[in-house]
Motif scaffolding. Structure first.
Motif, PDB file in Angstrom:
ATOM      1  N   THR A  57      -7.284   9.554   1.129  1.00 46.24           N
ATOM      2  CA  THR A  57      -8.104   9.070   2.241  1.00 46.24           C
ATOM      3  C   THR A  57      -8.256   7.552   2.154  1.00 46.24           C
ATOM      4  O   THR A  57      -8.178   6.862   3.165  1.00 46.24           O
ATOM      5  N   MET A  58      -8.423   7.029   0.946  1.00 42.32           N
ATOM      6  CA  MET A  58      -8.552   5.578   0.800  1.00 42.32           C
ATOM      7  C   MET A  58      -7.281   4.867   1.226  1.00 42.32           C
ATOM      8  O   MET A  58      -7.307   3.920   2.006  1.00 42.32           O
ATOM      9  N   LEU A  59      -6.155   5.340   0.686  1.00 39.72           N
ATOM     10  CA  LEU A  59      -4.892   4.646   0.947  1.00 39.72           C
ATOM     11  C   LEU A  59      -4.477   4.772   2.411  1.00 39.72           C
ATOM     12  O   LEU A  59      -4.061   3.797   3.032  1.00 39.72           O
TER      13      LEU A  59
ATOM     14  N   GLU B 201       2.236   1.673  -3.283  1.00 40.33           N
ATOM     15  CA  GLU B 201       1.214   2.175  -4.206  1.00 40.33           C
ATOM     16  C   GLU B 201       1.067   3.688  -4.079  1.00 40.33           C
ATOM     17  O   GLU B 201       0.942   4.404  -5.072  1.00 40.33           O
TER      18      GLU B 201
ATOM     19  N   ALA C  21     -11.124  16.886   1.577  1.00 41.48           N
ATOM     20  CA  ALA C  21     -12.086  16.244   0.674  1.00 41.48           C
ATOM     21  C   ALA C  21     -13.524  16.616   1.022  1.00 41.48           C
ATOM     22  O   ALA C  21     -14.396  16.582   0.166  1.00 41.48           O
ATOM     23  N   THR C  22     -13.753  16.961   2.263  1.00 42.02           N
ATOM     24  CA  THR C  22     -15.111  17.347   2.655  1.00 42.02           C
ATOM     25  C   THR C  22     -15.485  18.690   2.047  1.00 42.02           C
ATOM     26  O   THR C  22     -16.658  19.030   1.940  1.00 42.02           O
TER      27      THR C  22
ATOM     28  N   GLY D 287      -8.873  16.605  -7.353  1.00 43.59           N
ATOM     29  CA  GLY D 287      -9.949  16.121  -6.492  1.00 43.59           C
ATOM     30  C   GLY D 287      -9.886  14.616  -6.327  1.00 43.59           C
ATOM     31  O   GLY D 287     -10.078  14.083  -5.234  1.00 43.59           O
ATOM     32  N   GLN D 288      -9.578  13.932  -7.417  1.00 46.70           N
ATOM     33  CA  GLN D 288      -9.486  12.488  -7.336  1.00 46.70           C
ATOM     34  C   GLN D 288      -8.302  12.050  -6.488  1.00 46.70           C
ATOM     35  O   GLN D 288      -8.364  11.071  -5.766  1.00 46.70           O
ATOM     36  N   ARG D 289      -7.228  12.816  -6.580  1.00 42.17           N
ATOM     37  CA  ARG D 289      -6.029  12.470  -5.820  1.00 42.17           C
ATOM     38  C   ARG D 289      -6.301  12.565  -4.314  1.00 42.17           C
ATOM     39  O   ARG D 289      -5.874  11.704  -3.549  1.00 42.17           O
ATOM     40  N   ILE D 290      -6.985  13.617  -3.909  1.00 39.98           N
ATOM     41  CA  ILE D 290      -7.268  13.807  -2.479  1.00 39.98           C
ATOM     42  C   ILE D 290      -8.071  12.630  -1.924  1.00 39.98           C
ATOM     43  O   ILE D 290      -7.763  12.107  -0.847  1.00 39.98           O
ATOM     44  N   THR D 291      -9.068  12.177  -2.676  1.00 36.00           N
ATOM     45  CA  THR D 291      -9.848  11.053  -2.152  1.00 36.00           C
ATOM     46  C   THR D 291      -9.040   9.753  -2.187  1.00 36.00           C
ATOM     47  O   THR D 291      -9.296   8.850  -1.405  1.00 36.00           O
ATOM     48  N   ARG D 292      -8.046   9.679  -3.075  1.00 34.51           N
ATOM     49  CA  ARG D 292      -7.170   8.507  -3.050  1.00 34.51           C
ATOM     50  C   ARG D 292      -6.344   8.481  -1.773  1.00 34.51           C
ATOM     51  O   ARG D 292      -6.072   7.425  -1.219  1.00 34.51           O
TER      52      ARG D 292
ATOM     53  N   ASP E   6      -9.189  14.101   4.910  1.00 37.55           N
ATOM     54  CA  ASP E   6     -10.629  14.035   5.079  1.00 37.55           C
ATOM     55  C   ASP E   6     -11.236  15.437   5.070  1.00 37.55           C
ATOM     56  O   ASP E   6     -12.245  15.695   4.428  1.00 37.55           O
TER      57      ASP E   6
ATOM     58  N   LYS F  58      -6.382   2.487   4.638  1.00 36.47           N
ATOM     59  CA  LYS F  58      -5.915   1.097   4.517  1.00 36.47           C
ATOM     60  C   LYS F  58      -4.553   0.906   5.178  1.00 36.47           C
ATOM     61  O   LYS F  58      -4.298  -0.111   5.803  1.00 36.47           O
TER      62      LYS F  58
ATOM     63  N   LEU G 178       0.834  -1.212   0.000  1.00 36.03           N
ATOM     64  CA  LEU G 178       0.000   0.000   0.000  1.00 36.03           C
ATOM     65  C   LEU G 178       0.866   1.258   0.000  1.00 36.03           C
ATOM     66  O   LEU G 178       0.586   2.223  -0.718  1.00 36.03           O
TER      67      LEU G 178
END
Lengths: 207, 383
Positions: B222-224, B79, B253-254, B215-220, B250, B227, B76
């Motif tokens: 939070t996901m990574l 990644e 992204a909010t 925007g997509q990077r920021i939510t990535r 978080d 995990k 992770l």
């Protein structure tokens, strides 16, 4: 060539990214064997360990794919919204620019289907209309043993939503994936026909 | 937080600044953690939400289940670094091939493709974002080869620097709009983008998808980070800084506004949607405490006269007429929903005057709270 901005939405782990990359593989085979592994992306690994072994993180989050639908060349620009599950405002941004929406749940989890009610409400609110090009997708239909949502329940929901199409797909086995995207393109075409550019306006010139 | 001791039956509220939870230094965070450990973290609540009128339990503050899996954790982390490399290379290409030339040419009126205003709206502070991510990446790469610094600390440090994302994300909507508009009307712009996107460095991305990437990077993240945290031992030196990093990601992204902006927005929306509303409503020195959809009764006969909504402000009580019994006052002034898009839809309707005045709230009067007298009615119908 006409461009279509599509947005894939759904709860975490339903296979949104897998669905998108499954289309990619189906439509445009990878140039070399190593590359064919690349199409499994970020979120896929959170979904199933089987995908993880083939996972390579050299992936983008949006996809441009040229496909042919009904004899017309179309450029699909697909936004994968993975990771935005708990961020309403972020989803708003995707929705505003999207023309067509793919709402994905997993047939192995009832909760993921229930989550779609709220997502659809949000789309209708953001787009400020009751009729948005939309496809309902029950993914992971290869996992028949783990099925928690019956096909009829999916059909019923799609009927409730004004007869929107419903597909059961398997991103892993590439079942019905292309159809989902084609259907959405057709809906957009019907709702927003391309301006006919062949008709030229003749102006009267007076000398 | 509230803690209670049974023998005393006394409740205490301890309010801790949000900063403590996301303190950038390791020591501050340890201190906070020690405090939480003493009182038990099941008592920790997140921020108070004005709109839902409740205190939310902060998911970041809740202990996550630790699952030991070193191999998974390594993959992770790897990644995160690899995707960061891709992201930085994408954004660099974007800035080099599209942003820089357009900005340069906008300065010269003979040569321009799009004007300065359009440039600034579309690209916003994208260069600033790129700089942060470049530094983040270079520290990550150093960490990967030397393993000297603490991985979590690097993440926390740079996610704090990523506050500039907020500005970009809040403007990205307008950016996409201007981009689409220019694309439609500006032939040179279309031509420029067409040839620019042919560049292989951009990897087939269009401006539309490039604008969506931050925007997509920021939510990535939070996901990574979630995990990675799952596989990080709570006693590990990375743990607290990873929580801080996740909390920050978080927060970004909010897309939450800071409190003065939130306050201004509330009053701005009220002012716009309530007919004849006095502009002096908009003030940073008051807040909206509560509201009540009520019915005005005739004092003599006690028969219902008309639907009203009462807004209780910290210094005044404002009464507005509601157009019908069935509608909610809060919905009509753009405060009834958490979604910012809903507000903008309402404002658009107001702009177009498609919201007829008989469907709008109408200002009746307001009085200072000091002048309010509370009377108990005969049948308990206090007004």
């Amino acid at each position: 060539m006409r461009e279509y901005k599509l947005v894939v939405l759904g709860s975490g782990g339903v296979g949104k990214s897998a669905l998108v990359c499954s289309l990619q593989v189906a439509v445009q085979p990878a140039p070399s064997p190593t590359h064919s592994l690349i199409f499994l992306l970020q979120t896929v690994q959170f979904v199933q360990s089987i995908f993880v072994e083939k996972y390579d993180p050299t992936i983008e989050d949006s996809y441009r794919k040229q496909v042919e639908v009904d004899g017309q060349q179309c450029m699909l620009e697909i936004l994968d919204t993975a990771g935005t599950e708990q961020f309403t405002a972020m989803r708003d941004l995707y929705m505003k620019n999207g023309q067509g929406f793919i709402l994905v749940f997993s047939i192995t989890s009832m909760v993921t289907m229930n989550d779609l009610y709220e997502l659809r409400e949000q789309i209708l609110r953001v787009k400020d209309t009751d009729n948005v090009p939309l496809v309902l997708v029950g993914n992971k239909c290869d996992l028949e043993d783990e099925r928690m949502v019956s096909r009829e329940q999916g059909m019923m929901l799609s009927q409730q939503w004004g007869g929107k199409p419903f597909y059961e797909t398997s991103a892993r086995q590439k079942i019905n994936v292309d159809e989902v995207f084609y259907d959405l393109v057709r809906q957009i075409n019907r709702q927003m026909p391309a301006r006919d550019k062949s008709k030229k306006k003749f102006k009267c010139l007076i000398l | 937080m509230s803690l209670s001791y049974d023998f005393q039956c006394q409740h205490y509220d301890v309010v801790v600044s949000d900063r403590c939870l996301t303190a950038p230094t390791h020591e501050d965070r340890q201190q906070y953690q020690a405090l939480v450990n003493n009182i038990g973290d099941s008592a920790v609540h997140g921020p108070y939400s004005f709109k839902t009128d409740r205190v939310t339990i902060d998911p970041c503050a809740l202990p996550t289940e630790f699952v030991a899996d070193e191999e998974r954790r390594d993959s992770l982390v790897d990644e995160l670094i690899t995707t960061e490399e891709n992201y930085v290379s994408n954004m660099t290409a974007f800035c080099d091939i599209i942003v820089k030339p357009l900005r340069l040419r906008a300065k010269n009126s003979k040569n321009l493709i799009i004007g300065l205003y359009q440039c600034n709206t579309i690209f916003n502070n994208v260069e600033q974002i790129l700089e942060v991510n470049k530094s983040f990446l270079s520290e990550l790469l150093i960490w990967r080869s030397t393993r000297e610094a603490v991985f979590g600390d690097i993440c926390a440090k740079y996610l704090y620097h990523m506050e500039c994302y907020t500005k970009f994300l809040q403007g990205v909507d307008a950016a996409q709009e201007i981009n689409a508009q220019e694309h439609k009307t500006n032939y040179n712009y279309r031509l420029f983008l067409q040839s620019a996107t042919q560049n292989t460095r951009l990897g087939g991305h269009t401006l539309y998808s490039m604008l969506a990437q931050p925007g997509q990077r920021i939510t990535r993240y939070t996901m990574l980070l979630t995990k990675i945290l799952k596989h990080t031992d709570p006693s590990d030196k990375n743990h607290s800084s990873l929580i801080a990093a996740l909390k920050k990601a978080d927060e970004i992204a909010t897309l939450a506004d800071d409190s003065p902006t939130k306050l201004a927005k509330v009053f701005f929306n009220m002012h716009r949607s309530i007919l004849n509303c006095p502009p002096t409503l908009i003030s940073q020195s008051r807040t909206l405490v509560s509201h009540l959809d009520a019915v005005e009764l005739d004092p003599a006969t006690l028969r219902p006269q008309r639907p009203v909504t009462i807004f209780l402000l910290t210094d005044k009580l404002m009464i507005v007429r509601r157009p019908a019994y069935a509608v909610r006052g809060l919905d009509l002034c753009g405060l009834g929903n958490e979604s910012p898009a809903f507000e903008s839809v309402l404002l658009k309707k107001l702009e177009k005057n498609s919201l007829k005045s008989e469907k709008q709230l109408k200002f009746k009067d307001w009085i200072n709270l000091g002048d309010v007298e509370i009377l108990q009615g005969n049948q308990g119908n206090g007004q």
